[in-house]
Write an enzyme that holds these catalytic residues in place. Sequence first.
Site, PDB file in Angstrom:
ATOM      1  N   CYS A 137       0.785  -0.866  -0.009  1.00  0.00           N
ATOM      2  CA  CYS A 137       0.210   0.009  -0.188  1.00  0.00           C
ATOM      3  C   CYS A 137       0.868   1.167   0.032  1.00  0.00           C
ATOM      4  O   CYS A 137       1.403   1.598   0.953  1.00  0.00           O
ATOM      5  CB  CYS A 137      -0.990   0.089   1.132  1.00  0.00           C
ATOM      6  SG  CYS A 137      -2.093   1.356   0.966  1.00  0.00           S
ATOM      7  N   CYS A 140      -0.643   4.148   1.860  1.00  0.00           N
ATOM      8  CA  CYS A 140      -0.552   4.362   3.371  1.00  0.00           C
ATOM      9  C   CYS A 140       0.841   4.142   3.768  1.00  0.00           C
ATOM     10  O   CYS A 140       0.999   4.932   4.886  1.00  0.00           O
ATOM     11  CB  CYS A 140      -0.969   2.640   3.832  1.00  0.00           C
ATOM     12  SG  CYS A 140      -2.610   2.019   2.842  1.00  0.00           S
ATOM     13  N   ASP A 141       1.803   3.755   3.228  1.00  0.00           N
ATOM     14  CA  ASP A 141       3.274   3.669   3.670  1.00  0.00           C
ATOM     15  C   ASP A 141       4.241   4.467   3.203  1.00  0.00           C
ATOM     16  O   ASP A 141       5.060   4.697   3.467  1.00  0.00           O
ATOM     17  CB  ASP A 141       3.457   2.248   3.537  1.00  0.00           C
ATOM     18  CG  ASP A 141       2.708   1.192   4.328  1.00  0.00           C
ATOM     19  OD1 ASP A 141       2.117   1.808   5.650  1.00  0.00           O
ATOM     20  OD2 ASP A 141       2.495   0.064   3.897  1.00  0.00           O
TER      21      ASP A 141
HETATM   22  C1  LIG Z   1      -0.058  -3.322   5.256  1.00  0.00           C
HETATM   23  C2  LIG Z   1      -1.435  -2.302   5.017  1.00  0.00           C
HETATM   24  C3  LIG Z   1      -1.246  -0.962   5.588  1.00  0.00           C
HETATM   25  C4  LIG Z   1      -2.076  -0.189   5.621  1.00  0.00           C
HETATM   26  N1  LIG Z   1      -2.021   1.042   5.995  1.00  0.00           N
HETATM   27  C5  LIG Z   1      -3.139   1.917   6.060  1.00  0.00           C
HETATM   28  C6  LIG Z   1      -2.866   3.219   6.512  1.00  0.00           C
HETATM   29  O1  LIG Z   1      -1.945   3.479   7.155  1.00  0.00           O
HETATM   30  N2  LIG Z   1      -3.950   3.945   6.527  1.00  0.00           N
HETATM   31  C7  LIG Z   1      -5.148   3.825   6.133  1.00  0.00           C
HETATM   32  O2  LIG Z   1      -6.113   4.327   5.974  1.00  0.00           O
HETATM   33  N3  LIG Z   1      -5.180   2.368   5.474  1.00  0.00           N
HETATM   34  C8  LIG Z   1      -4.180   1.666   5.339  1.00  0.00           C
HETATM   35  N4  LIG Z   1      -4.518   0.243   4.935  1.00  0.00           N
HETATM   36  C9  LIG Z   1      -5.852   0.204   4.176  1.00  0.00           C
HETATM   37  C10 LIG Z   1      -6.688  -0.369   5.404  1.00  0.00           C
HETATM   38  O3  LIG Z   1      -6.224  -1.336   6.231  1.00  0.00           O
HETATM   39  C11 LIG Z   1      -8.064  -0.901   4.774  1.00  0.00           C
HETATM   40  O4  LIG Z   1      -8.472   0.031   3.695  1.00  0.00           O
HETATM   41  C12 LIG Z   1      -9.122  -1.276   5.813  1.00  0.00           C
HETATM   42  O5  LIG Z   1      -8.575  -2.048   6.828  1.00  0.00           O
HETATM   43  C13 LIG Z   1     -10.409  -1.663   5.342  1.00  0.00           C
HETATM   44  O6  LIG Z   1     -11.105  -2.204   6.289  1.00  0.00           O
HETATM   45  P1  LIG Z   1     -12.335  -3.112   6.071  1.00  0.00           P
HETATM   46  O7  LIG Z   1     -13.273  -2.764   7.330  1.00  0.00           O
HETATM   47  O8  LIG Z   1     -13.060  -2.957   4.905  1.00  0.00           O
HETATM   48  O9  LIG Z   1     -11.910  -4.478   6.263  1.00  0.00           O
HETATM   49  P2  LIG Z   1     -10.370  -5.211   6.483  1.00  0.00           P
HETATM   50  O10 LIG Z   1      -9.526  -4.485   7.336  1.00  0.00           O
HETATM   51  O11 LIG Z   1      -9.941  -5.778   5.151  1.00  0.00           O
HETATM   52  O12 LIG Z   1     -11.085  -6.392   7.475  1.00  0.00           O
HETATM   53  C14 LIG Z   1     -11.787  -7.210   7.189  1.00  0.00           C
HETATM   54  C15 LIG Z   1     -11.675  -8.537   8.169  1.00  0.00           C
HETATM   55  O13 LIG Z   1     -12.848  -9.306   8.260  1.00  0.00           O
HETATM   56  C16 LIG Z   1     -12.767 -10.553   8.796  1.00  0.00           C
HETATM   57  N5  LIG Z   1     -13.283 -11.653   7.624  1.00  0.00           N
HETATM   58  C17 LIG Z   1     -12.961 -11.944   6.255  1.00  0.00           C
HETATM   59  N6  LIG Z   1     -14.053 -12.740   5.980  1.00  0.00           N
HETATM   60  C18 LIG Z   1     -14.708 -13.452   7.142  1.00  0.00           C
HETATM   61  C19 LIG Z   1     -15.731 -14.331   7.355  1.00  0.00           C
HETATM   62  N7  LIG Z   1     -16.208 -14.973   6.214  1.00  0.00           N
HETATM   63  N8  LIG Z   1     -16.391 -14.534   8.574  1.00  0.00           N
HETATM   64  C20 LIG Z   1     -15.837 -13.572   9.606  1.00  0.00           C
HETATM   65  N9  LIG Z   1     -14.946 -12.551   9.559  1.00  0.00           N
HETATM   66  C21 LIG Z   1     -14.666 -12.251   8.148  1.00  0.00           C
HETATM   67  C22 LIG Z   1     -11.323 -10.859   8.691  1.00  0.00           C
HETATM   68  O14 LIG Z   1     -10.591 -11.079   9.967  1.00  0.00           O
HETATM   69  C23 LIG Z   1     -10.756  -9.671   7.876  1.00  0.00           C
HETATM   70  O15 LIG Z   1      -9.277  -9.261   8.569  1.00  0.00           O
HETATM   71  C24 LIG Z   1      -3.521  -0.575   5.023  1.00  0.00           C
HETATM   72  C25 LIG Z   1      -3.521  -1.945   4.446  1.00  0.00           C
HETATM   73  C26 LIG Z   1      -2.636  -2.948   4.432  1.00  0.00           C
HETATM   74  C27 LIG Z   1      -2.792  -4.302   4.050  1.00  0.00           C
END
Ligand SMILES: Cc1cc2nc3c(=O)[nH]c(=O)nc-3n(C[C@H](O)[C@H](O)[C@H](O)COP(=O)(O)OP(=O)(O)OC[C@H]3O[C@@H](n4cnc5c(N)ncnc54)[C@H](O)[C@@H]3O)c2cc1C
Length: 315
Positions: A137, A140-141
């Site tokens: 990302c 992000c980083d």
């Molecule tokens: C390395 C990295 C660094 C990042 N740094 C930043 C940053 O500095 N700033 C920023 O704004 N964004 C950052 N991001 C992006 C950010 O993390 C995502 O945009 C954000 O987390 C998305 O949130 P979400 O709630 O959609 O789901 P996610 O964070 O993707 O979480 C979804 C979670 O749902 C759960 N899940 C999945 N399938 C199932 C199932 N069938 N049943 C039950 N649970 C399930 C899992 O535990 C999964 O981890 C980064 C991403 C990465 C990979």
Amino acid sequence: MHINKVVIIGSGPAAYTAAIYAARANLTPIVYEGFFSGVAGGQLMTTTEVENFPGFPQGIFGPDLMINFKAQAERFGTVVVPEDVVSVDFSKTPFKITAKKEIYAHTVIIATGATANRLYVPGTNDEEFWQKGVTACAVCDGAAPIFRNKDLYVFGGGDTAVEEAIFLTKFASKVFLVHRRDELRASKIMSEKALSHPKIEVVWNSVLVSVEGDNVVKSVTLENTITKEKTTREAGGVFFAIGHTPNTKFLDGQVDLLSNGYIKTVAGSSKTNIPGVFAAGDVQDHIYRQAITAAGSGCMAALDAERWLSEQGIH
Ligand SMILES: Cc1cc2nc3c(=O)[nH]c(=O)nc-3n(C[C@H](O)[C@H](O)[C@H](O)COP(=O)(O)OP(=O)(O)OC[C@H]3O[C@@H](n4cnc5c(N)ncnc54)[C@H](O)[C@@H]3O)c2cc1C
């Protein structure tokens, strides 16, 4: 049969924001946070410093931010279940959600996020240089001090890869965009931007073989796919821009998806094609993919669910 008002599937910023709003509206949400499906707490559990989430002027450690999200949701009565949802039945109401046991709900919020695709070669694994110079990302980083004035390598060839390469030129001494073919997949306009950028050099017909370093990344080894020649180059960072995979497999086709696999929502809302089923966060967002946008859409989903329940006369 007990019917829950709101069941939330997922545990990232979208799921927990939806839970905070739903819990404060006395809807007693159940959150399935996942177990094998990804890291409970979502993608931010896999990173270190988050510097762009508003409210934390000094930045905050990703896992700490997610512990706070969860604690805030639990404070208002959210029930968190540490299990994966393995299937759903949206063909009739109440909706059936199956984890270790079956439960029923009037509304479901899907917030299962997306997984950033990575290349797994020596040096890129979790216990190696992942998050020590290897990331997926740039937005992000990229601004982190370890990447400043270094040669940075972006892997990919689509619009996102070009966007990330251009973004990184703000910090890098030079950005190398490594693509396995002799032509970018990006749109013509984006390709031209990359090719004409004074700080971007495209490395054609090449793949990543390994990443080397000490505490952080110091070099990358590339292989030319035609000549098979290997070269090791000094590098301060490795950025994968090879797409994301939305976590929708357990839905088994029951909710309409876009052609790229993300959940289709009605513009400006969290509504899916099934009345009473809502989607939030990265699982329905292939454009912004940030913690703050995920949290914002989680709020929308909870408010949409609350309104929907009230329209159905369910209090
Ligand atoms: C390395 C990295 C660094 C990042 N740094 C930043 C940053 O500095 N700033 C920023 O704004 N964004 C950052 N991001 C992006 C950010 O993390 C995502 O945009 C954000 O987390 C998305 O949130 P979400 O709630 O959609 O789901 P996610 O964070 O993707 O979480 C979804 C979670 O749902 C759960 N899940 C999945 N399938 C199932 C199932 N069938 N049943 C039950 N649970 C399930 C899992 O535990 C999964 O981890 C980064 C991403 C990465 C990979």
